[in-house]
Scaffold this motif. Structure first.
Motif, PDB file in Angstrom:
ATOM      1  N   GLN A   5      26.826  -2.872 -17.354  1.00 61.42           N
ATOM      2  CA  GLN A   5      26.097  -2.848 -16.094  1.00 61.42           C
ATOM      3  C   GLN A   5      26.852  -2.026 -15.047  1.00 61.42           C
ATOM      4  O   GLN A   5      26.246  -1.268 -14.291  1.00 61.42           O
ATOM      5  CB  GLN A   5      25.860  -4.272 -15.575  1.00 61.42           C
ATOM      6  CG  GLN A   5      25.005  -4.336 -14.339  1.00 61.42           C
ATOM      7  CD  GLN A   5      23.598  -3.808 -14.573  1.00 61.42           C
ATOM      8  OE1 GLN A   5      23.020  -3.992 -15.628  1.00 61.42           O
ATOM      9  NE2 GLN A   5      23.043  -3.135 -13.578  1.00 61.42           N
ATOM     10  N   GLN A   6      28.172  -2.151 -15.014  1.00 64.46           N
ATOM     11  CA  GLN A   6      28.966  -1.352 -14.081  1.00 64.46           C
ATOM     12  C   GLN A   6      28.860   0.127 -14.410  1.00 64.46           C
ATOM     13  O   GLN A   6      28.737   0.960 -13.512  1.00 64.46           O
ATOM     14  CB  GLN A   6      30.429  -1.789 -14.132  1.00 64.46           C
ATOM     15  CG  GLN A   6      30.697  -3.140 -13.503  1.00 64.46           C
ATOM     16  CD  GLN A   6      32.131  -3.575 -13.725  1.00 64.46           C
ATOM     17  OE1 GLN A   6      32.852  -3.011 -14.544  1.00 64.46           O
ATOM     18  NE2 GLN A   6      32.534  -4.613 -12.989  1.00 64.46           N
ATOM     19  N   PHE A   7      28.908   0.463 -15.701  1.00 59.73           N
ATOM     20  CA  PHE A   7      28.763   1.852 -16.116  1.00 59.73           C
ATOM     21  C   PHE A   7      27.395   2.393 -15.714  1.00 59.73           C
ATOM     22  O   PHE A   7      27.283   3.500 -15.183  1.00 59.73           O
ATOM     23  CB  PHE A   7      28.951   1.975 -17.631  1.00 59.73           C
ATOM     24  CG  PHE A   7      28.686   3.363 -18.150  1.00 59.73           C
ATOM     25  CD1 PHE A   7      29.617   4.373 -17.968  1.00 59.73           C
ATOM     26  CD2 PHE A   7      27.504   3.658 -18.803  1.00 59.73           C
ATOM     27  CE1 PHE A   7      29.384   5.646 -18.440  1.00 59.73           C
ATOM     28  CE2 PHE A   7      27.256   4.927 -19.272  1.00 59.73           C
ATOM     29  CZ  PHE A   7      28.197   5.929 -19.096  1.00 59.73           C
ATOM     30  N   PHE A   8      26.348   1.617 -15.942  1.00 58.63           N
ATOM     31  CA  PHE A   8      24.994   2.035 -15.591  1.00 58.63           C
ATOM     32  C   PHE A   8      24.859   2.228 -14.087  1.00 58.63           C
ATOM     33  O   PHE A   8      24.272   3.208 -13.625  1.00 58.63           O
ATOM     34  CB  PHE A   8      23.972   1.016 -16.099  1.00 58.63           C
ATOM     35  CG  PHE A   8      22.545   1.400 -15.834  1.00 58.63           C
ATOM     36  CD1 PHE A   8      21.948   2.403 -16.557  1.00 58.63           C
ATOM     37  CD2 PHE A   8      21.817   0.765 -14.834  1.00 58.63           C
ATOM     38  CE1 PHE A   8      20.633   2.771 -16.313  1.00 58.63           C
ATOM     39  CE2 PHE A   8      20.518   1.130 -14.576  1.00 58.63           C
ATOM     40  CZ  PHE A   8      19.916   2.134 -15.322  1.00 58.63           C
ATOM     41  N   ASP A   9      25.402   1.303 -13.303  1.00 58.47           N
ATOM     42  CA  ASP A   9      25.340   1.424 -11.842  1.00 58.47           C
ATOM     43  C   ASP A   9      26.089   2.661 -11.351  1.00 58.47           C
ATOM     44  O   ASP A   9      25.608   3.386 -10.474  1.00 58.47           O
ATOM     45  CB  ASP A   9      25.921   0.175 -11.178  1.00 58.47           C
ATOM     46  CG  ASP A   9      25.047  -1.060 -11.388  1.00 58.47           C
ATOM     47  OD1 ASP A   9      23.842  -0.892 -11.709  1.00 58.47           O
ATOM     48  OD2 ASP A   9      25.573  -2.184 -11.248  1.00 58.47           O
ATOM     49  N   ALA A  14      25.919   8.196  -9.324  1.00 56.39           N
ATOM     50  CA  ALA A  14      26.338   9.595  -9.443  1.00 56.39           C
ATOM     51  C   ALA A  14      25.127  10.525  -9.452  1.00 56.39           C
ATOM     52  O   ALA A  14      25.152  11.597  -8.840  1.00 56.39           O
ATOM     53  CB  ALA A  14      27.166   9.792 -10.710  1.00 56.39           C
ATOM     54  N   TRP A  15      24.053  10.150 -10.134  1.00 58.33           N
ATOM     55  CA  TRP A  15      22.841  10.989 -10.161  1.00 58.33           C
ATOM     56  C   TRP A  15      22.188  11.049  -8.788  1.00 58.33           C
ATOM     57  O   TRP A  15      21.620  12.070  -8.413  1.00 58.33           O
ATOM     58  CB  TRP A  15      21.838  10.471 -11.186  1.00 58.33           C
ATOM     59  CG  TRP A  15      22.084  11.043 -12.538  1.00 58.33           C
ATOM     60  CD1 TRP A  15      22.660  10.418 -13.590  1.00 58.33           C
ATOM     61  CD2 TRP A  15      21.787  12.372 -12.975  1.00 58.33           C
ATOM     62  NE1 TRP A  15      22.741  11.267 -14.656  1.00 58.33           N
ATOM     63  CE2 TRP A  15      22.215  12.478 -14.320  1.00 58.33           C
ATOM     64  CE3 TRP A  15      21.220  13.487 -12.368  1.00 58.33           C
ATOM     65  CZ2 TRP A  15      22.082  13.646 -15.052  1.00 58.33           C
ATOM     66  CZ3 TRP A  15      21.089  14.646 -13.116  1.00 58.33           C
ATOM     67  CH2 TRP A  15      21.516  14.722 -14.434  1.00 58.33           C
TER      68      TRP A  15
END
Length: 92
Positions: A5-9, A14-15
């Motif tokens: 979830q942290q990686f996805f957030d 970033a996008w």
């Protein structure tokens, strides 16, 4: 699960912060890599370049098929060269 979830957030953030130049550059690089087999087939003037280009779109979803298309694009005329050698008559 929290790490995912942290990686996805972080990815979404970033996008959202990306500028137009980065997005255009990333899109161009992505398309160049996706259609690399077609570009190689055109560069090597393969007779099956149209078939390679047609198969390139669905093959981009599979690394195995994409690599197989690259091999086909690069080695397309190898069989022609081998066939020409086989037709040569030995010197007597």
């Amino acid at each position: 699960m929290e790490t995912v979830q942290q990686f996805f957030d972080t990815f979404v953030q970033a996008w959202q912060q990306a500028d137009l130049v980065f997005l255009v550059g990333f899109g161009t690089l992505f398309l160049l890599i996706w259609f690399l087999p077609s570009l190689l087939a055109l560069a090597f003037n393969r007779q099956h370049a149209g078939k390679i280009a047609l198969l390139n779109v669905p093959a981009g979803f599979s690394w195995i098929a994409w690599v197989a298309l690259i091999v086909w694009a690069v080695t397309g005329k190898l069989s022609d060269k081998l066939a020409e050698k086989a037709r040569l008559k030995p010197v007597v």
